[in-house]
Structures are given as C-alpha cells and as structure tokens.
Enzyme design. Structure first.
Site, mmCIF file in Angstrom:
data_model
loop_
_atom_site.group_PDB
_atom_site.id
_atom_site.type_symbol
_atom_site.label_atom_id
_atom_site.label_comp_id
_atom_site.label_asym_id
_atom_site.label_seq_id
_atom_site.Cartn_x
_atom_site.Cartn_y
_atom_site.Cartn_z
ATOM 1 N N LYS A 12 0.847 -1.208 0.000
ATOM 2 C CA LYS A 12 0.000 0.000 0.000
ATOM 3 C C LYS A 12 0.874 1.247 0.000
ATOM 4 O O LYS A 12 2.042 1.206 0.425
ATOM 5 C CB LYS A 12 -0.953 0.018 1.202
ATOM 6 C CG LYS A 12 -0.276 0.116 2.591
ATOM 7 C CD LYS A 12 -0.046 1.539 3.073
ATOM 8 C CE LYS A 12 0.700 1.609 4.395
ATOM 9 N NZ LYS A 12 1.741 2.575 4.541
ATOM 10 N N ASP A 138 -2.405 -1.145 10.484
ATOM 11 C CA ASP A 138 -2.750 -1.064 9.054
ATOM 12 C C ASP A 138 -3.101 -2.430 8.450
ATOM 13 O O ASP A 138 -3.295 -2.543 7.248
ATOM 14 C CB ASP A 138 -1.651 -0.343 8.247
ATOM 15 C CG ASP A 138 -0.284 -0.967 8.436
ATOM 16 O OD1 ASP A 138 -0.198 -2.024 9.084
ATOM 17 O OD2 ASP A 138 0.699 -0.389 7.924
#
Ligand code: C5P
Length: 302
Positions: A12, A138
């Site tokens: 990401k 995350d």
C-alpha cells in the site's frame, strides 16, 4: 479438502497521512487515505501434520520466528479456532522491508484470509478485520484493500471509490529502512502536533472529493493534495530521502510524497510512458524503482 493455497498480497501507499492527536495508549489518531498498489508478495500456505507454524521467506533479512507478523496471524487464528492445525507459510518477498509499504502487514493479512479459506472457517470481512486490528494498525486495510479512508489508529476504514489505473513510480532507497515506531515517537517528542501546517484545512476531504470525482483529471488533483505528516520527522533525519523526493518533483510528475513512515517515496505519473521516463531518471545503484498501477483489491489468488 484443499491442503494448500497460494495468495498474492499487495503493498500500500499513503496518499495522505495526517496525525490529529496523541492517544493515551501511546498510539496516534490519524486521518489517512490508503491505496493498494501492484507490488505484491506471494504467500503460500500448506497444511502440515503437526501443530507447528513454520515460516520460510526468500528474503534472508526477514525474521522467520515468532516475531514475524505472518506467524502472529497464524497463531492468533490457531488460538481462536481449535480446528486450525499446523502449517508451513512460504513468503516470496518482492515488497521491501522498512519501506512504509506495509509489506509485513500484507503478509499477515493474507495469512488470515488464507487460513480462513483453507480451514473453511467462514469468517466475514468484518471478523477478519477485527482479527487484523489485533495484530497491527494497518492490517485491516491490508485485508480489504483498494482505496480507503482510515481513521482511529488506522483501523477504522471507510471504502472510497476505486482509483483505477493510477500510475505510480515507487522508489525505495536500498540502504534506508525506517522503524514506524521511531517515526511516530519522534513526531510526538518533538511536539509537532501543535505546529501542523494542515490543521483545519480539510485537505483530506478535498482528496476524497478528488477521488470521488474520478475522470482524467483525478490524478493531477491528487498529485497536488498529497500530504504526509511523518515527512516532518523523517526528511530532516534522512537527507537522501529528501533529495530523492526533490529529484522526483524535478521530473514531469503530478506530485510526489513519502509513503507511511518511509523510506519509500512515490510519484504519480500522467501515464505509463511518462512513468518509465521518471523511473529511468531517478534509478541508481542505491535506489530500487518500480512502475506500478493502483489495485482495487489487496489479496487475490496467485
Ligand atoms: O500498529 P502497529 O504495530 O503497526 O504500529 C507500529 C508502531 O507505530 C506502534 O508501535 C506505534 O509506535 C506507531 N503507531 C502510532 N500510531 C498509530 C499507528 C502506529 O503511534 N496510529
């Protein structure tokens, strides 16, 4: 019943990372916009006849012991579901470590998803995200992927419209790996929250609007709105990252920013051709460079 599964786990980037508060638990309240990108590790999970969890990794720098997030993910599900037996988890690493690309988190997310499928646990997306949040801030995003607004400590997710075909140049200084905890703690100890340059500017809402508006102008709007509070601690400490960002901005790119706690810096390019030119201009022996597109998911069959 199948005895093995092969998944791809995407990295990401942070299109936006604003620290909005110091939390009493030592974490920070955040507003982030996260995007999955087509730079992936492959995670193969194979059932074994013992109860043990064994981790193998192509990158010798990755610890294969109990400290590995993929190990922790497997142990968490074993603990909660007695039917989950032993397994070998083989990680083929493409995503660099200490890069701000959530490589380790993505591996853990794919282990949760892989075990759910291999042992037919029938977990919902929301249950998977709850387990993910126990492992790291995350990791819930790494389970769901695509484009999302993340708040809380990063685990409260609101999906955003897909950003398809966003073209990115991802640059990782080979010799710089940054510990996320160091970056946040330094931000706090330097009292940087009080001097935020973006406070009350609603930049994240503008970015969300740019994503929602879609169309050909979205990448250039995004490029102008990129922001990362952690640059304020990392760039002064690591001038090489700052120089890399400046070199990207000197190219014909739509914007450049550090991802997460670094050391990766990415640029948004108008198209693939331009991205290749930017990549050639910044690639050196010390900087790994990838040209990738955005993804609408983070975990898929390999
Ligand atoms: O949640 P995770 O273990 O991935 O976070 C790594 C480190 O990053 C934490 O130990 C903490 O120091 C820092 N962090 C933070 N605030 C967040 C997320 C992470 O301070 N919202």
């Amino acid at each position: 019943m199948t005895s093995r599964i092969s998944l791809k786990a995407a990295a990401k980037i942070n299109l936006y990372l604003e620290i909005t508060g110091n939390r009493p638990d030592g974490y920070h309240d955040l507003v982030m916009i996260l995007q999955s990108i087509d730079l992936c590790d492959r995670v193969d999970i194979c059932k074994t006849s013992t109860d043990e969890i064994q981790i193998l990794c192509t990158n010798p720098e990755v610890p294969c012991d109990r400290s590995n997030l993929a190990y922790k993910a497997a142990a968490l599900l074993q603990h909660n579901f007695p039917e989950v037996g032993g397994m070998e988890i083989a990680i083929n690493k493409q995503i660099p470590m200490g890069a701000g690309l959530a490589g380790g988190s993505g591996n853990a997310a794919s282990v949760l998803v892989g075990i759910d499928r291999l042992w037919e646990l029938g977990l919902t997306q929301s249950q998977l995200c709850d387990f993910a949040a126990m492992l790291g801030s995350d990791i819930p995003f790494c389970v769901s992927g695509g484009t999302a607004l993340a708040t809380g400590r990063g685990e409260v997710l609101s999906p955003l419209p897909d950003l398809t075909d966003l073209v990115l140049v991802i640059c990782k200084p080979r010799s710089i790996a940054i510990a996320t905890a160091w970056a946040y703690q330094t931000f706090r100890s330097q009292g940087l929250l009080a001097t935020s340059p973006v406070k009350n500017q609603n930049l994240s809402s503008q970015l969300v609007a740019a994503i929602a508006s879609g169309g050909d102008s979205a990448p250039s709007k995004l490029g102008r709105l990129l922001y990362n509070d952690l640059e304020r601690v990392v760039l002064p400490e690591y001038p090489a990252i700052s120089e890399l960002k400046n070199r990207l901005l000197e190219q014909e790119c739509l914007g450049a920013m550090m991802s997460g706690s670094g050391s990766t810096v990415f640029a948004i390019a108008a198209d693939l051709d331009r991205a290749q030119k930017i990549a050639e201009a910044v690639r050196t022996d010390n900087i790994d460079v990838w040209v990738v597109k955005s993804l609408v998911r983070s975990i898929f069959d390999a």
